[in-house]
Motif scaffolding. Structure first.
Motif, PDB file in Angstrom:
ATOM      1  N   UNK A 115       0.865  -1.194   0.000  1.00 36.98           N
ATOM      2  CA  UNK A 115       0.000   0.000   0.000  1.00 36.98           C
ATOM      3  C   UNK A 115       0.889   1.227   0.000  1.00 36.98           C
ATOM      4  N   UNK A 116       1.219   1.668  -1.175  1.00 35.39           N
ATOM      5  CA  UNK A 116       2.105   2.819  -1.292  1.00 35.39           C
ATOM      6  C   UNK A 116       1.446   4.114  -0.821  1.00 35.39           C
ATOM      7  N   UNK A 117       0.097   4.158  -0.817  1.00 33.65           N
ATOM      8  CA  UNK A 117      -0.546   5.399  -0.373  1.00 33.65           C
ATOM      9  C   UNK A 117      -0.573   5.525   1.153  1.00 33.65           C
ATOM     10  N   UNK A 118      -0.332   4.402   1.879  1.00 26.82           N
ATOM     11  CA  UNK A 118      -0.306   4.398   3.346  1.00 26.82           C
ATOM     12  C   UNK A 118      -1.565   5.051   3.943  1.00 26.82           C
ATOM     13  N   UNK A 119      -2.682   4.916   3.253  1.00 24.93           N
ATOM     14  CA  UNK A 119      -3.915   5.538   3.743  1.00 24.93           C
ATOM     15  C   UNK A 119      -4.390   4.833   5.028  1.00 24.93           C
ATOM     16  N   UNK A 120      -4.818   5.660   6.003  1.00 22.06           N
ATOM     17  CA  UNK A 120      -5.324   5.137   7.280  1.00 22.06           C
ATOM     18  C   UNK A 120      -6.520   5.998   7.679  1.00 22.06           C
ATOM     19  N   UNK A 121      -7.713   5.580   7.236  1.00 17.34           N
ATOM     20  CA  UNK A 121      -8.918   6.404   7.404  1.00 17.34           C
ATOM     21  C   UNK A 121      -9.225   6.697   8.863  1.00 17.34           C
ATOM     22  N   UNK A 122      -9.158   5.667   9.716  1.00 15.96           N
ATOM     23  CA  UNK A 122      -9.518   5.873  11.122  1.00 15.96           C
ATOM     24  C   UNK A 122      -8.330   6.257  11.988  1.00 15.96           C
ATOM     25  N   UNK A 123      -7.138   6.459  11.370  1.00 15.92           N
ATOM     26  CA  UNK A 123      -5.934   6.920  12.088  1.00 15.92           C
ATOM     27  C   UNK A 123      -5.621   6.047  13.293  1.00 15.92           C
TER      28      UNK A 123
END
Length: 744
Positions: free
Chosen positions: A601-609
């Protein structure tokens, strides 16, 4: 009963209900001739009867004198032999407790109220300030009806008398000026007069003084004979004790006069009885004294004989003591006096005399009680508690803010002469300005002090402190650095700031080459301002001064920011040390800084932090609902609300009131349908599946927020064969369906 030789018994009996005694005919006739001032024979009235003796004991003379005193006491002139005119019925209400005793008392009260003209309530009590309550009352146990009640209302200084009238209605009488709720002991007399007359009145006496009265009152209702058993006497003794007060005495006096009642309360009221004329009284007294002289002559002879007999008996006893038949016993062994009191033998009865009580105690020597010096003399300073001891007293130390001595001693005289003296402490002169800011005003008060505003030339308060007042009006008072300038705040305060190219707290400024707000060299600031610290990247702007490896070189100018020995350009985790450079999922981030180390996951997105990337998070939005069951996987909605039941939650539904499970508009409506709805066909759809263009009467999507100004406001091209659409604004994802008409 055995009698000594030569002595005969003498009988003197009161006849309030008993029979007469047989006696000498001559004496019977003489005594029967005695009459009271109203003309009634004392014998016929059943006052007493007399049995004449041949030898009379001396102590019986005192009894005869007492009888004569009763006989010659003035009546009120009423017919009959009723002793109540001079002997009123007195009931001690504090001793009435048992039910059988209660019934007897209420019956007596009822019978007396049928004949007497006056009723008195005499009570001595103490009430705390502003307190009050019922003092005495007669109540029905069946329905709690008040027949007679006397209450004290301490807050407004009055006594309230309530009684049952003849029409069975409750009547209230307010007696004013009753200053009895002040923590002191007071004697109160409530007088109900005119019970047998045409006019009922109520009078209030406090400490022997009449303070109020009320006349012309309705008549008091009589207690029916059938309800005597249900009448209950209640007093406020327990209630007053709960209020830190007490009832010392309480008596109900049926009949009599104010002078008689005043004698019970030590109040010198003048008598109000009706008195016979002086001539009639004198004539009656002469007759009675003549008869009494005859009796005294006989008694004198009898006493002379008895003295001779007593002398003979005394001589016989003395002879027996000389012969050793009687051993003398000391009256002071064991000591009958109070502990520590000397005992002295005397010839008078009872054969001994006790000395005075020890200091701090009072009494007759036989019985001694502690003197409460705190109540008698109040020797302590106000605010210092006085503690009574047995014997003596002591005062607690002076209150806070005062200094003085601690007093203790024994006796009321010592307490009066040795008062505790406490003087105020001047806290402002303690060398510390009373604890206030050194540059503020301290004001001394009695027992305390106050911290005031800052002194002249200083600004601030007691919380933040008082500092010298800054001013930029003159160069000599300018507190700012030569490379700084003054900033005038809205609240009137003055602060300093550094010029462009310089950094610091304004009072001290140093050169700032990279213009990031931190000086090239450390500055000697007294307030430890962070902008006085040396820039960790002098030539590279880094206003945050980040330093991941804490080597003193900022991350912006550090070739190895994490200090793991691998250059930043080659390090797959620039800010996390990982010498092994392990990367399990082969994306651009090493395992040390990858929020999904096993999932690329290159975007390293973390919606709920939560530190776990969306690519490997079972609950992306963190609402507690797994992604597979969540109708809005990327929007938190723990309630899973879905009004249109299209399996897309309202939180992420583009049209929450209209079913569109694919989140795409179902297409243009048919012409017939448009006519039925009275509108026009939908001209187009936007990328989120919502209609755009102009229509009336059909549902459309509208946003609850303002349009996003960062997006294009141009409408997309209309589909082939359709009319060109009006220009519209693009809206964020959160939408709702509405039927407001055209212009969406």
């Amino acid at each position: 009963m055995k009698t000594e030789p030569g002595l005969q018994s003498v009988t003197v009996s009161q006849r309030w209900g008993g029979g007469a005694q047989a006696g000498n005919p001559r004496s019977q006739a003489e005594i029967s001739a005695l009459r009271d001032p109203s003309g009634q024979s004392l014998r016929s009235c059943g006052v007493w009867s007399w049995a004449a003796p041949s030898h009379t004991s001396p102590y019986l003379l005192l009894q005869l004198l007492l009888i004569l005193h009763v006989a010659v006491s003035p009546h009120d002139g009423r017919a009959g032999c009723d002793p109540r005119p001079w002997l009123p019925a007195v009931i001690d209400l504090l001793l009435v407790s048992e039910a059988r005793q209660m019934a007897s008392i209420t019956h007596k009260i009822r019978m007396e109220l049928l004949t007497v003209n006056d009723v008195f309530l005499l009570s001595t009590f103490r009430l705390p300030p502003k307190q009050g309550g019922t003092l005495f009352g007669l109540y029905s146990k069946k329905d709690n009806t008040r027949w007679l009640e006397v209450s004290v209302v301490g807050k407004i200084n009055k006594v309230l008398v309530r009684y049952l009238r003849e029409d069975n209605k409750l009547h209230s009488v307010n007696l004013q000026h009753a200053h009895v709720a002040d923590g002191q002991s007071h004697t109160v007399i409530v007088r109900l007069s005119g019970l047998r007359g045409d006019m009922l009145s109520v009078e209030l006496y406090v400490d022997c003084k009449q303070v109020d009265s009320s006349v012309g009152l309705p008549e008091l209702s009589e207690i029916p004979l059938a309800e005597v058993e249900s009448i209950e006497v209640r007093t406020g003794q327990k209630a007053y004790q709960r209020m830190q007060g007490f009832v010392e005495s309480m008596k109900l006096i049926l009949g009599g006069s104010m002078s008689r009642v005043g004698a019970l309360s030590e109040c010198p009221f003048q008598g109000d009885e009706s008195i016979h004329s002086a001539g009639e009284q004198t004539k009656a007294l002469v007759t009675q004294l003549t008869l009494f002289n005859r009796i005294l002559t006989d008694l004198r002879e009898d006493i002379r004989d008895q003295v001779k007999e007593m002398s003979l008996i005394r001589n016989t006893i003395m002879e027996c003591q000389v012969c050793g038949f009687h051993e003398h016993r000391s009256r002071c062994n064991p000591n009958p006096c109070f502990s520590g009191v000397d005992c002295m033998e005397t010839y008078e009865y009872p054969g001994y005399r006790c000395g005075p009580c020890p200091p701090g105690l009072e009494g007759n020597g036989t019985h001694c009680a502690d003197i409460d010096e705190c109540a008698h003399a109040n020797p302590c300073f106000p605010g210092s508690k006085c503690i009574n001891t047995a014997p003596g007293f002591r005062c607690e130390p002076c209150p806070r803010g005062y200094r003085g001595n601690t007093v203790s001693g024994v006796g009321a005289d010592y307490a009066k002469a040795s008062k505790q003296v406490c003087t105020d402490i001047d806290e402002c002169n303690d060398g510390n300005n009373g604890g206030c800011d050194p540059n503020s005003i301290c004001t001394n008060t009695l027992g305390s002090y106050k911290c005031g505003p800052c002194k002249s030339g200083f600004v601030g308060n007691q919380t933040s402190g008082c500092i010298p007042q800054r001013s930029c009006s003159t160069p000599t008072s300018n507190p700012c650095d030569i490379n700084g300038f003054c900033v005038f705040e809205r609240n009137g305060e003055i602060s300093c700031a550094c010029n462009v190219g310089w950094a610091g707290n304004g009072n001290v400024c140093g050169q700032d080459t990279d213009l990031d707000g931190y000086p090239d060299e450390p500055l000697p600031c007294i307030d430890n301002n962070k902008h006085c610290k040396q820039d960790n990247c002098r030539l590279t702007p880094n206003s945050g001064q980040e330093d991941a490896d804490n080597d003193g070189i900022g991350d912006q100018c550090d070739d190895d920011a994490d200090g793991d020995g691998i250059k930043n350009v080659e390090d797959n985790c620039r800010l996390f040390p990982n010498k092994d450079q392990q990367n399990s999922d082969t994306d651009s981030f090493g395992d040390a800084c990858d929020n999904c180390p096993n999932v690329p996951n290159n975007d390293q997105r973390d919606t709920d932090s939560n530190g776990e990337g969306d690519a490997c998070d079972n609950d992306i939005d963190g609402d507690g609902i797994p992604n597979m069951l969540d109708n809005c996987p990327k929007v938190p909605n723990p309630l899973q609300t879905d009004r249109d039941e299209d399996s897309v939650g309202d939180a992420c539904d583009s049209c929450p009131e209209m079913s569109n499970p694919t989140q795409v508009w179902p297409g243009a409506a048919s012409t017939r349908g448009d006519r039925a709805r009275g509108g026009r066909a939908v001209l187009g759809l936007d990328g989120a599946g919502c209609a755009w263009g102009s229509q009336a009467g059909i549902r459309a999507c509208a946003s609850a927020r303002r349009p996003d100004p960062g997006r294009s406001s141009r409408a997309p091209a209309a589909p082939a064969g359709k009319a060109p659409a009006r220009s519209r604004l693009r809206w964020p994802r959160a939408r709702r369906c509405t039927s407001q008409g055209a212009g969406v």
